[in-house]
Design an enzyme around this catalytic site. Structure first.
Site, PDB file in Angstrom:
ATOM      1  N   GLU A 115      -1.576   5.877  -8.677  1.00 26.78           N
ATOM      2  CA  GLU A 115      -2.638   7.350  -8.086  1.00 26.78           C
ATOM      3  C   GLU A 115      -2.539   8.413  -9.000  1.00 26.78           C
ATOM      4  O   GLU A 115      -1.138   9.001  -9.051  1.00 26.78           O
ATOM      5  CB  GLU A 115      -2.230   7.440  -6.597  1.00 26.78           C
ATOM      6  CG  GLU A 115      -3.242   8.492  -6.112  1.00 26.78           C
ATOM      7  CD  GLU A 115      -3.158   8.382  -4.513  1.00 26.78           C
ATOM      8  OE1 GLU A 115      -3.031   7.295  -3.857  1.00 26.78           O
ATOM      9  OE2 GLU A 115      -3.309   9.563  -3.955  1.00 26.78           O
ATOM     10  N   SER A 127     -12.949   3.794   4.787  1.00 23.36           N
ATOM     11  CA  SER A 127     -13.563   3.388   6.096  1.00 23.36           C
ATOM     12  C   SER A 127     -14.720   3.986   6.423  1.00 23.36           C
ATOM     13  O   SER A 127     -14.967   5.336   5.939  1.00 23.36           O
ATOM     14  CB  SER A 127     -12.525   3.304   7.180  1.00 23.36           C
ATOM     15  OG  SER A 127     -11.841   2.309   7.549  1.00 23.36           O
ATOM     16  N   ASP A 144       0.814  -1.096  -0.076  1.00 27.40           N
ATOM     17  CA  ASP A 144       0.086  -0.077  -0.038  1.00 27.40           C
ATOM     18  C   ASP A 144       0.892   1.393   0.023  1.00 27.40           C
ATOM     19  O   ASP A 144       1.870   1.436   0.964  1.00 27.40           O
ATOM     20  CB  ASP A 144      -0.755   0.038   1.302  1.00 27.40           C
ATOM     21  CG  ASP A 144      -1.825   0.965   1.423  1.00 27.40           C
ATOM     22  OD1 ASP A 144      -2.248   1.366   0.206  1.00 27.40           O
ATOM     23  OD2 ASP A 144      -2.489   1.284   2.348  1.00 27.40           O
ATOM     24  N   ASP A 199       2.841   5.046  -5.318  1.00 25.38           N
ATOM     25  CA  ASP A 199       2.115   6.374  -5.231  1.00 25.38           C
ATOM     26  C   ASP A 199       3.042   7.389  -5.801  1.00 25.38           C
ATOM     27  O   ASP A 199       3.627   8.060  -4.810  1.00 25.38           O
ATOM     28  CB  ASP A 199       1.622   6.294  -3.776  1.00 25.38           C
ATOM     29  CG  ASP A 199       0.674   7.765  -3.558  1.00 25.38           C
ATOM     30  OD1 ASP A 199       0.738   8.514  -4.656  1.00 25.38           O
ATOM     31  OD2 ASP A 199       0.385   7.961  -2.555  1.00 25.38           O
TER      32      ASP A 199
HETATM   33  P1  13P Z   1      -9.058   4.219   5.837  1.00 22.12           P
HETATM   34  O1  13P Z   1      -8.315   4.922   6.771  1.00 22.12           O
HETATM   35  O2  13P Z   1     -10.242   5.052   5.484  1.00 22.12           O
HETATM   36  O3  13P Z   1      -9.441   2.885   6.537  1.00 22.12           O
HETATM   37  O4  13P Z   1      -8.264   4.220   4.536  1.00 22.12           O
HETATM   38  C1  13P Z   1      -7.224   3.143   4.493  1.00 22.12           C
HETATM   39  C2  13P Z   1      -6.549   3.299   3.223  1.00 22.12           C
HETATM   40  O5  13P Z   1      -6.973   3.908   2.116  1.00 22.12           O
HETATM   41  C3  13P Z   1      -5.321   2.572   3.160  1.00 22.12           C
HETATM   42  O6  13P Z   1      -4.527   2.958   1.671  1.00 22.12           O
END
Ligand code: 13P
Length: 341
Positions: free
Chosen positions: A142, A226, A83, A105
């Site tokens: 991104e 989230s 990520d 990213d």
């Molecule tokens: P949240 O903070 O909304 O859970 O997003 C997590 C996210 O986008 C990780 O890349």
């Protein structure tokens, strides 16, 4: 089955018109929670680790836990995804480490804070695509910048100042060959996204629809997704926490996104809230306990519940057995054929 490419999961999701949640992890209990939820709901699984998670877990631990997951849950197609890779080097080290998907990213500079130029983003992402695809590994890029800061990553913006420009998105996908594209439509990382329940306008869903219209074959990714449910906030506050009132992304907006090209939905905060609430509850109700299992087990169960619910809401439930895994070698050949076609 071995870890699989994210491209295969997202291609299948596109065929079946559903979304796949990507859940962040740092430790064994979080991985177990996701795998148990995947088994219970018969879902494919994307497990993702940020740079912060990789350094917290020395990332060899994570990788070997993921191998254990593939052994123990052989029926679940499972991806290990990086990520928010902040640089070409970070992505290359994840690939060397065994990740089957990486996010470059390049919307931010390698400091993870400063918005970059379009040219920088294309160049860095293109380089990662070349390396990754030669090994059958998936790349997420991104364009536009999300709000908030997560794990030290993020520009600290409000989520609305660097929305994705649809023209740039089209150019970016054409020039880089990414498999999936994260877009900025007003979401941000973390618990404090909105001060009241957001509408489709707050979230710039029109922009998402426009990007999907222009890039119908690109898998779109919603970060910062989230929902920050009130019941999870309440448990934390009931047992001594101090969260301020806040709103996340409503499930119905995510589902609208899924109807319009969103195939990967990033969720971290909801699981953090579930874990913390469960641990606080045990600490408050059983102060005599000191066996870590007495609070880590409820924490793991609470996360599993959230993940299973999201898997159902995103539509991936029931799809784990739809397809046989394609090896990374075969994926690499497919990319090669595509390039030379
Ligand atoms: P949240 O903070 O909304 O859970 O997003 C997590 C996210 O986008 C990780 O890349």
């Amino acid at each position: 089955m071995p870890l699989v490419s994210m491209r295969q999961l997202l291609d299948e999701a596109a065929k079946g018109a559903y979304g796949v949640g990507a859940f962040n992890v740092n430790n064994m209990e979080q991985i177990q929670a996701i795998m148990e939820a995947a088994r219970e709901t018969k879902s494919p699984a994307i497990v993702q680790a940020s740079r912060g998670a990789r350094s917290y877990s020395q990332d060899r631990f994570l990788y070997h836990l993921m191998l254990a997951a593939t052994e123990l849950y052989p029926e679940i197609p499972t991806v290990l995804h990086l990520d928010h890779g902040n640089s070409v080097e970070t992505c290359k080290s994840a690939i060397a480490m065994g990740f089957t998907s990486v996010m470059m990213d390049g919307s931010l500079m390698p400091d993870g804070k400063t918005p970059s130029t379009f040219e920088y983003n294309v160049k860095a992402t293109r380089e990662v695509v070349e390396t990754a695809h030669s090994k059958g590994i998936t790349v997420e890029g991104e364009i536009g910048c999300l709000g908030g800061i997560e794990d030290g990553h993020g520009a600290g913006l409000d989520g609305l100042s660097h929305l994705t420009d649809p023209d740039q998105a089209v150019e970016f996908v054409g020039q880089t060959g990414v498999d999936a594209l994260a877009i900025a439509i007003g979401t941000s990382h973390g618990a404090y996204k909105f001060t009241s329940k957001p509408t489709g306008e707050t979230l710039k869903m029109d922009r998402l629809l426009e990007i999907h219209r222009r890039l119908p074959n690109t898998h779109l990714v919603m970060h910062g997704s989230s929902s920050v449910p009130k019941d999870l906030q309440d448990i934390i506050n009931q047992y001594g926490g101090k969260l301020k009132p806040t709103w996340g992304v409503p499930i119905e907006e995510i589902q609208l996104g899924i109807k319009n090209g969103v195939r990967k939905i990033n969720v971290d905060t909801d699981n953090r809230l579930a874990i913390t609430g469960a641990i606080r509850k045990v600490f408050a109700e059983k102060p005599e306990e000191f066996d870590p299992r007495s609070y880590l087990k409820p924490a793991r169960d609470a996360m599993k519940k959230v993940v299973a619910l999201r898997m159902t809401q995103f539509g991936q439930a029931g799809h784990a057995g739809d397809y046989a895994p394609i090896s990374l070698e075969e994926m690499a050949k497919r990319y090669q054929r595509h390039l030379t076609a």
